[in-house]
Design a protein around this motif. Sequence first.
Motif, mmCIF file in Angstrom:
data_model
loop_
_atom_site.group_PDB
_atom_site.id
_atom_site.type_symbol
_atom_site.label_atom_id
_atom_site.label_comp_id
_atom_site.label_asym_id
_atom_site.label_seq_id
_atom_site.Cartn_x
_atom_site.Cartn_y
_atom_site.Cartn_z
ATOM 1 N N SER A 42 0.835 -1.211 0.000
ATOM 2 C CA SER A 42 0.000 0.000 0.000
ATOM 3 C C SER A 42 0.867 1.256 0.000
ATOM 4 O O SER A 42 0.501 2.278 -0.588
ATOM 5 N N GLN A 86 -7.367 0.538 -0.718
ATOM 6 C CA GLN A 86 -7.609 -0.639 0.122
ATOM 7 C C GLN A 86 -8.721 -0.339 1.125
ATOM 8 O O GLN A 86 -9.570 -1.181 1.390
ATOM 9 N N ASP A 171 -5.658 -1.914 -4.932
ATOM 10 C CA ASP A 171 -5.050 -2.341 -3.675
ATOM 11 C C ASP A 171 -6.024 -3.231 -2.901
ATOM 12 O O ASP A 171 -6.940 -2.740 -2.240
HETATM 13 MG MG LIG Z 1 -1.943 -2.721 2.143
#
Ligand SMILES: [Mg+2]
Lengths: 254, 430
Positions: A42, A86, A171
């Motif tokens: 990330s 994410q 993500d």
């Molecule tokens: Mg991550």
Amino acid sequence: MLLDIKNLQASVENKQILKGINLQVNPGEVHAIMGPNGSGKSSLASVLTGRQNYEVTGGEVSFDGRDLLDMSPEDRAREGLFLAFQYPIEIPGVSNINFLRTALNEIRAYHNEPPIEAKEFLKLTREKQKLVEFDAKLTNRSLNEGFSGGEKKRNEIFQLAMLNPKLSILDETDSGLDIDALRIVSNGVNKLRSDKNAFIVITHYQRLLEYIVPDFVHVLYDGKIVKSGTKELALELEEKGYDWIKEPVTTASV
Amino acid sequence: MITTTSLYDQLTSLYKEKRNDTESAWLSNLREDAFKAFTRNGFPTTKQEDWRFTNIAPFLKEDFLLHPGEASLHSSKKAGSIPQFDAHEIVLKNGMLNEDVTIPGISISPLRTALKDERFKSYLSKHIPLNAQPMAALNTAMFEHGIVIEADKNIIADKPIHVTYIYNAAEPVFVQPRLLIIANKSSKLQVVESLLIMGESPIFINSVTECYVAENAQADHYVLQVTPPNVRWVNFNQTIQSADSLYNNYTYTLPGGLLFRNNIHLDLNGTNTESHLYGLYLTGPGQLTDNHTCVNHLNPNCFSNELYKGVLMRDSRAVFNGKIFVQQDAQKTNAFQQNNNMLLSNNAIIDSKPQLEIFADDVKCSHGSTVGNFNDEALFYLKARGIGDVAARNLLVNAFAFDVTNKIQVPAVQEYVEKIITQKMAEAYD
Ligand SMILES: [Mg+2]
Ligand SMILES: Nc1ncnc2c1ncn2[C@@H]1O[C@H](COP(=O)(O)OP(=O)(O)OP(=O)(O)O)[C@@H](O)[C@H]1O
């Protein structure tokens, strides 16, 4: 080449997170990035999209021939970089649809294009909603407010479809999706694939890569890409875990 | 006109001159009481608790005319009025109603004509605490123009009534508008007040609005403070609700005028009432916006809800002071108050003070006050979609204000307010 990352290093709160990443992505390619929790996947996405709290301490990134790190986050997006987060944030009071129209028009203005006509926008919205099977009712609600985890992820893909970027980073879009949603999202992505755009898919699960078949698989570990291969690598990782990859790196770096 | 006398002296001598006017005895007695209440302490100063943060003295130093000239008001232009707003339009030029307005079931009349009727004795300044409110007292002692809007019993107004005050500020002026709204039993009306200023000299407005919402009646009252920089505005709003009535007040103050002081007083004089006070203040360069609200629960089973939201930019300042009194008889009261602020500059200052005084035991009350900044995560999310800094901030400010702006029941007014927010935000960027 669409994306060229050379020896990228970055830190957050004086902690070195990315320790020399090299990655090249050409139009038409799909790259998967896997790796254990906390390895920096990330973070890589954040640095590429220009999140403020990351400090780039070394290396360079060119995107479509331009110095990516020199651009503001909004200009990176306007140049065609997209991150499906994410953890998409909820923004109460900003309607999904107004947000999308604003984004689209800001991107158009950057390219010296006039604002999108209401009719055309409506048509585009309908078309893309269908493509990623996104519930029309959600479009009119506040941005992600009260959306389920899966709905938020689908909204990311809906936005991706609307904005039609050159390079999309997903993500962990698959986590939190049930099997039907996973298929729908993957189908959407596959329909959006072309020889002009590219995808970086960050995931922990080989399952997603059966739907979105990658050209390359990379393993990110402790801020570095320690192994690259083809889609078979994902299968191997699924079976053996990461330990067999960690080992040689630790010894090699001594 | 060359004058070196202070505004105070000017006002007191004008008052004495006017004493011989032919007004009813009750009115001239009321004016006398009000005048005494004003002269006892004069203009408010920061030594008084209620005016601690708001110093009006510097704004009173102009060589004010007490009667604005007519000269530049001939245009019948409706600039500044609200686009697509289907309303009964009432235009008050320098405070005066010049044309007859006929609305079925609703009477609109000049205050001075109306006040010849003894009936208004039981309304005018009946509930305003004159001794504690020198500015309202001054207005009561000396107001000249203004109107009465009165809805007959059972009348449901077909559309909102839009009152536009047009003032000529070619020279510095001090004006004292007065509005009396009466919603008789089971009637329903919406009143929208807005302002249009011609000329660029300082204009000090000392206004008083009284609103009587009778049994089972409903009144929506909008005060749209969209003004140029030469405006300074002290506003006193006294509302009295009878049993089973509903009152909504929307006071929206946007960047422009340098000084705003709104006093919103609400007396719940009957049981089972419902009231909502919505406030939005967006403060721009050099501006001070001070909202003092006071909700007085005097009877059982009443519900009051107050939501004030502020967005402070540049070197602006805002004051929120919200009092709720729940008197001993006011059992089963539900009273809520919330004040949220967004500080968009390190140079902006907010003083927020909620005050709850409860003398009854079976009540539900809450209040809260927050001060925050832009949510960086939200900003980044928007930028990551290609939305630039200005547009992203606009979206977030509109989102913050949304709880208040979406309460506006008239779509044209809501659109207008949202548009002005966006426009003023862009103008006032750091
Ligand atoms: Mg991550
Ligand atoms: N704001 C921050 N302050 C301090 N450390 C941070 C911050 N953000 C990330 N980190 C650290 O950076 C490292 C990499 O985090 P990152 O989120 O990039 O991992 P990831 O590979 O995406 O993990 P996951 O698979 O769990 O999503 C972690 O050790 C994390 O704790």
